[in-house]
Design a protein around this motif. Structure first.
Motif, mmCIF file in Angstrom:
data_model
loop_
_atom_site.group_PDB
_atom_site.id
_atom_site.type_symbol
_atom_site.label_atom_id
_atom_site.label_comp_id
_atom_site.label_asym_id
_atom_site.label_seq_id
_atom_site.Cartn_x
_atom_site.Cartn_y
_atom_site.Cartn_z
ATOM 1 N N PRO A 59 0.878 -1.415 -0.120
ATOM 2 C CA PRO A 59 -0.039 0.072 -0.003
ATOM 3 C C PRO A 59 0.987 1.313 -0.096
ATOM 4 C CG PRO A 59 -0.518 -1.456 1.836
ATOM 5 C CD PRO A 59 0.784 -2.118 1.164
ATOM 6 N N ASN A 60 0.358 2.394 -0.488
ATOM 7 C CA ASN A 60 1.164 3.595 -0.737
ATOM 8 C C ASN A 60 2.367 3.402 -1.233
ATOM 9 O OD1 ASN A 60 1.511 6.299 -0.687
ATOM 10 N ND2 ASN A 60 2.133 6.430 1.407
ATOM 11 N N TRP A 61 3.154 2.359 -2.309
ATOM 12 C CA TRP A 61 4.158 2.464 -2.638
ATOM 13 C C TRP A 61 4.678 3.379 -3.393
ATOM 14 C CZ3 TRP A 61 5.464 2.423 -7.781
ATOM 15 C CH2 TRP A 61 4.398 2.411 -8.861
ATOM 16 N N ALA A 62 3.951 4.225 -4.148
ATOM 17 C CA ALA A 62 4.419 5.401 -4.905
ATOM 18 C C ALA A 62 4.776 6.559 -3.947
ATOM 19 C CB ALA A 62 3.200 5.787 -5.966
ATOM 20 N N GLY A 63 4.142 6.636 -2.925
ATOM 21 C CA GLY A 63 4.451 7.637 -1.936
ATOM 22 C C GLY A 63 5.732 7.365 -1.438
ATOM 23 N N LYS A 64 6.020 5.998 -0.752
ATOM 24 C CA LYS A 64 7.127 5.407 -0.362
ATOM 25 C C LYS A 64 8.362 5.583 -1.276
ATOM 26 C CE LYS A 64 9.539 1.731 2.024
ATOM 27 N NZ LYS A 64 10.791 2.146 1.683
ATOM 28 N N LEU A 65 8.322 5.215 -2.677
ATOM 29 C CA LEU A 65 9.157 5.614 -3.444
ATOM 30 C C LEU A 65 9.566 6.928 -3.753
ATOM 31 C CD1 LEU A 65 10.862 4.556 -5.676
ATOM 32 C CD2 LEU A 65 9.028 4.528 -7.275
ATOM 33 N N ARG A 66 8.600 7.752 -3.743
ATOM 34 C CA ARG A 66 8.794 9.326 -3.956
ATOM 35 C C ARG A 66 9.592 9.741 -2.858
ATOM 36 N NH1 ARG A 66 4.134 11.554 -6.031
ATOM 37 N NH2 ARG A 66 3.288 10.361 -4.548
ATOM 38 N N GLU A 67 9.412 9.280 -1.496
ATOM 39 C CA GLU A 67 10.315 9.563 -0.243
ATOM 40 C C GLU A 67 11.549 9.200 -0.641
ATOM 41 O OE1 GLU A 67 8.354 8.603 3.335
ATOM 42 O OE2 GLU A 67 6.501 9.237 2.873
ATOM 43 N N ASP A 68 11.698 7.756 -0.870
ATOM 44 C CA ASP A 68 13.098 7.375 -1.089
ATOM 45 C C ASP A 68 13.980 8.088 -2.065
ATOM 46 O OD1 ASP A 68 12.311 5.422 0.864
ATOM 47 O OD2 ASP A 68 12.141 3.954 -0.612
ATOM 48 N N ILE A 69 13.301 8.449 -3.195
ATOM 49 C CA ILE A 69 13.997 9.190 -4.277
ATOM 50 C C ILE A 69 14.419 10.602 -3.606
ATOM 51 C CG2 ILE A 69 13.700 10.287 -6.378
ATOM 52 C CD1 ILE A 69 11.951 7.883 -7.288
ATOM 53 N N THR A 70 13.599 11.187 -2.849
ATOM 54 C CA THR A 70 13.919 12.466 -2.304
ATOM 55 C C THR A 70 14.720 12.627 -1.435
ATOM 56 O OG1 THR A 70 11.420 13.306 -2.611
ATOM 57 C CG2 THR A 70 12.733 14.425 -0.868
ATOM 58 N N LYS A 71 14.918 11.470 -0.421
ATOM 59 C CA LYS A 71 16.005 11.086 0.486
ATOM 60 C C LYS A 71 17.259 10.922 -0.398
ATOM 61 C CE LYS A 71 13.151 8.958 4.199
ATOM 62 N NZ LYS A 71 12.865 7.699 4.771
ATOM 63 N N TYR A 72 17.302 10.225 -1.310
ATOM 64 C CA TYR A 72 18.610 9.864 -1.878
ATOM 65 C C TYR A 72 19.227 11.358 -2.761
ATOM 66 C CZ TYR A 72 21.613 8.068 -5.737
ATOM 67 O OH TYR A 72 22.784 7.676 -6.136
ATOM 68 N N LEU A 73 17.994 12.063 -2.915
ATOM 69 C CA LEU A 73 18.681 13.422 -3.874
ATOM 70 C C LEU A 73 19.161 14.355 -2.787
ATOM 71 C CD1 LEU A 73 16.009 13.685 -6.614
ATOM 72 C CD2 LEU A 73 18.348 12.925 -6.833
#
Length: 81
Positions: free
Chosen positions: A66-80
């Motif tokens: 559930p909410n995989w897209a939101g988690k992915l967005r957060e992970d990409i943001t943290k990485y950047l």
């Protein structure tokens, strides 16, 4: 190919999803590498990541969560950051 090259040149960072081992994505990653552009790698499963890219950070995501897209967005943001 010319349009892809132009867009890579304009970009400050690129996102490459390695899921399903799409040859076009690997070609575009090569172009980004030649242009010395940073690339954020993502994949649905580690098995999709070629052995010669596994030493790099790859963000693995699970579309059945559930909410995989939101988690992915957060992970990409943290990485950047």
């Amino acid at each position: 190919v010319e349009q892809i090259w132009e867009q890579i040149q304009k970009s400050s960072v690129l996102l490459a999803d390695l899921s399903e081992k799409n040859p076009n994505v690997f070609y575009e990653v090569g172009l980004a590498h030649a242009a010395r552009k940073p690339v954020v790698f993502t994949a649905c499963k580690l098995e999709d990541v070629p052995f010669d890219l596994r030493h790099l950070r790859v963000i693995i995501y699970e579309t059945r969560e559930p909410n995989w897209a939101g988690k992915l967005r957060e992970d990409i943001t943290k990485y950047l950051k």
